[in-house]
Scaffold this motif. Structure first.
Motif, PDB file in Angstrom:
ATOM      1  N   SER A  49       0.838  -1.203   0.000  1.00  0.00           N
ATOM      2  CA  SER A  49       0.000   0.000   0.000  1.00  0.00           C
ATOM      3  C   SER A  49       0.874   1.255   0.000  1.00  0.00           C
ATOM      4  O   SER A  49       2.073   1.202   0.300  1.00  0.00           O
ATOM      5  CB  SER A  49      -0.911  -0.001   1.226  1.00  0.00           C
ATOM      6  N   THR A  89      -5.380  -1.519  -2.094  1.00  0.00           N
ATOM      7  CA  THR A  89      -4.345  -1.264  -1.086  1.00  0.00           C
ATOM      8  C   THR A  89      -4.494   0.127  -0.475  1.00  0.00           C
ATOM      9  O   THR A  89      -4.333   0.305   0.742  1.00  0.00           O
ATOM     10  CB  THR A  89      -2.932  -1.404  -1.686  1.00  0.00           C
ATOM     11  N   ALA A 112      -4.360 -10.124   3.079  1.00  0.00           N
ATOM     12  CA  ALA A 112      -3.745  -8.820   3.356  1.00  0.00           C
ATOM     13  C   ALA A 112      -3.024  -8.897   4.701  1.00  0.00           C
ATOM     14  O   ALA A 112      -3.607  -9.336   5.703  1.00  0.00           O
ATOM     15  CB  ALA A 112      -4.811  -7.723   3.389  1.00  0.00           C
TER      16      ALA A 112
END
Length: 624
Positions: A49, A89, A112
């Motif tokens: 991210s 993200t 994740a």
């Protein structure tokens, strides 16, 4: 593990391993890519991210990613590429995992890892279009899109689940949360799991992030004209989102209500001539080609009709254990593989009509079960009890041959049927305490005779389906919870992804589900049981009714005949006494008897035999 996933992602691969060695446990992700959105390296995975807090590996599509991207841009987020993965993200940074799940519309399986919290999150889409397996192997928590990827682990250990085999024999598939292995599970639909990496020896915490609207939908008719307009607008918006692709796109077209409606909406919105695909079999009883061709001509699509003899599907049979990952015995998997293969020669994405039956009460069996339940309720309780007792008594082996002769004389039985199976079904029907139990019993295949005594009594848990007060909703909910994700969508996902093809199902979008489940029952199905009321009315405004007004037909194959002819040489070794004895889970003598009866043409035992064969073929591959 990556190599085992190569067919699902033929366009690239990546691996991420958590840096540093100061932790008690480390996290690693591997990903294979089927490039659809932003085919450049800016869409490659695993992806970190913008803040660096999150790393994800993600299979599927987020259809509303453009809207989410705009919202994130307005809050100051900057993007380097145009993929839905990058939006996902960034959404994790902004909203966290559970709030992001509530916002996204799509089909997905996602893992994740939150770096600062050191927590691993797994999630699966609302209807189960994408698979996600997880569990413990040795000291490790493992997860993947396929079981095949997990069995490649050098420390792999996994025993066959007796419960899963029993459920397979009943339903033709292994329902979630079970898998064919004792130590692995399927993540249920619309669910997420949270794993504390440092405390990874604890069981993952599993929760739901979305549920179907519950409660009585009401019975007052609403303005049909308004409802049809609303449905047209919602479905049109959904199809528009699902047309977003950087790779060639088309549609599966069978000529039925659902695939025709999706194709018609595509034609309204696409800037290019829509490509459609049908596999047409030479045998008239299995051929939907003419219906699809007539609709394609009317809509002006670029239509591909692959005309084949039905037995051409047989080439896939020895490969089914690899393709379907665990035993799976819905024989329509074979034509599905054929149409996916034909489509992949021209496109990388194909829209389908999957989900219309479950959301808009399209199955004929709903009307049959409701009618049957009303007739049963009209009988006095003593009569129902007496019929159940007599049916159970006569179905026992000493009396079954005599009952069969009597039933034949009375024309109760058709060719290839035994009195025992009919009597057992009568007993279950007359003991049923509600329409859901009656419906469930009608769906269950009578295959207990294939199992050892210790594994004959496993059933699906239907709790939660009875919270809906409408009898119709109870049956629809059961199919949504089990048949749709564990049969229909498994069949489609494995067949398409085996060929590197992505299938999208607009009728399974959250907005369509919530619209359909908010309708009154009598605007889902008519008084005589005809379903898809609004879908048909909308379709009639886009395609002449004469092109689609015909009885529903499945994706059928002549399995009974194949097992006696083209497939017999493949089946015989798998059904030998030594092969059947090897797992210790099957009744060898009972299966051998049913096989001999089938080959001789005495009974049609093809449903039982095909299910046993799928387990046997899978087990032989496991042992190889």
């Amino acid at each position: 593990m990556t190599e085992a996933l190569r067919r699902r992602g033929p366009d690239g691969a990546g691996v991420w391993i958590e840096p540093g060695d100061g932790h008690a446990a480390k996290v690693g992700f591997a990903h294979t890519r089927l490039s659809i959105q932003d085919v450049s390296e800016l869409g490659a995975q695993p992806m970190t991210s913008p803040s660096g807090r999150w790393v994800i590996t993600f299979n599927g599509e987020i259809y509303n990613f453009r809207d989410l991207r705009k919202e994130l841009l307005s809050s100051g987020v900057r993007f380097s590429g145009n993929s839905d993965t990058e939006v996902f993200t960034a959404a994790l940074d902004r909203w966290g995992f559970e709030d992001t799940l509530a916002r996204v519309d799509g089909m997905f399986a996602v893992a994740a890892f939150c770096m600062d919290q050191r927590r691993l999150f797994l999630a699966r889409d609302r209807t189960g279009e994408k698979p996600l397996y997880y569990g413990r192997v040795g000291e490790s928590i493992v997860f993947a899109s396929t079981l095949n990827a997990l069995t490649t682990l050098p420390f792999w250990v996994g025993g066959v689940s007796e419960v899963a085999v029993a459920l397979l024999m009943r339903y033709r598939y292994v329902p979630a949360p079970h898998t064919i292995f004792k130590n692995l599970k399927k993540l249920p639909v619309a669910s997420f799991a949270v794993i504390d990496v440092e405390g990874h020896r604890d069981e993952p915490k599993v929760g739901r992030y979305w549920s179907l609207p519950a409660g009585e939908a009401g019975s007052d008719l609403r303005d049909t004209e308004i409802l049809v307009r609303d449905l047209d607008a919602i479905l049109g918006s959904v199809v528009s989102e699902q047309l977003v692709s950087d790779r060639p796109l088309g549609a599966f077209l069978s000529g039925g209500v659902d695939s025709t409606l999706v194709t018609a909406l595509m034609c309204e919105q696409s800037r290019h001539r829509v490509k459609t695909f049908t596999v047409a079999f030479e045998e008239p009883e299995f051929n939907e080609g003419p219906f699809a061709r007539a609709i394609a001509d009317h809509l002006g699509t670029e239509h591909t009709e692959v005309v084949l003899p039905a037995y051409s599907c047989i080439d896939f049979v020895p490969r089914l254990p690899e393709i379907y990952d665990e035993p799976f015995a819905d024989a329509s998997q074979l034509p599905m593989l054929m149409v996916a293969q034909a489509a992949r020669e021209e496109v990388v994405v194909a829209l389908s009509g999957d989900g219309g039956d479950e959301s808009f009460a399209g199955y004929d069996r709903y009307a049959r079960s409701l009618g049957h339940w009303r007739r049963l309720q009209a009988k006095p309780s003593w009569q129902r009890s007496a019929i159940a007792s007599a049916s159970g008594f006569l179905s026992r082996r000493p009396f079954e041959p005599m009952a069969t002769l009597a039933f034949r004389a009375l024309s109760v039985l058709g060719r290839g049927r035994r009195a025992g199976s009919v009597l057992r079904r009568w007993r279950q029907e007359h003991l049923a305490e509600g329409v859901l139990e009656l419906y469930h019993n009608a769906l269950v295949m009578s295959r207990e005779e294939a199992l050892t005594e210790s594994s004959r009594h496993e059933r699906l848990d239907s709790s939660g389906c009875d919270v809906l007060s409408s009898d119709l909703r109870k049956m629809m909910c059961f199919d949504y919870a089990h048949y749709l994700p564990d049969d229909v969508l498994v069949k489609v996902d494995r067949a398409t992804m085996h060929h590197g093809l992505e299938s999208r199902a607009p009728l399974l979008d959250r907005r369509i589900l919530e619209f359909a489940w908010g309708l009154p029952d009598n605007q889902l199905a008519t008084a005589d049981g005809a379903g898809k009321v609004l879908l048909r009315q909308l379709l009639d405004r886009k395609v002449p009714p004469c092109l689609t007004d015909r009885p529903k037909r499945g994706f059928a194959v002549p399995m009974a005949r194949w097992l006696r002819s083209e497939l017999r040489d493949w089946a015989e070794p798998l059904l030998s006494q030594s092969a059947l004895d090897e797992s210790g889970l099957l009744d060898t003598n009972g299966i051998r008897k049913r096989w001999d009866q089938h080959v001789a043409g005495v009974w049609d035992n093809s449903s039982l035999i095909w299910t046993v064969l799928q387990f046997q073929a899978w087990f032989a591959r496991l042992r190889a």
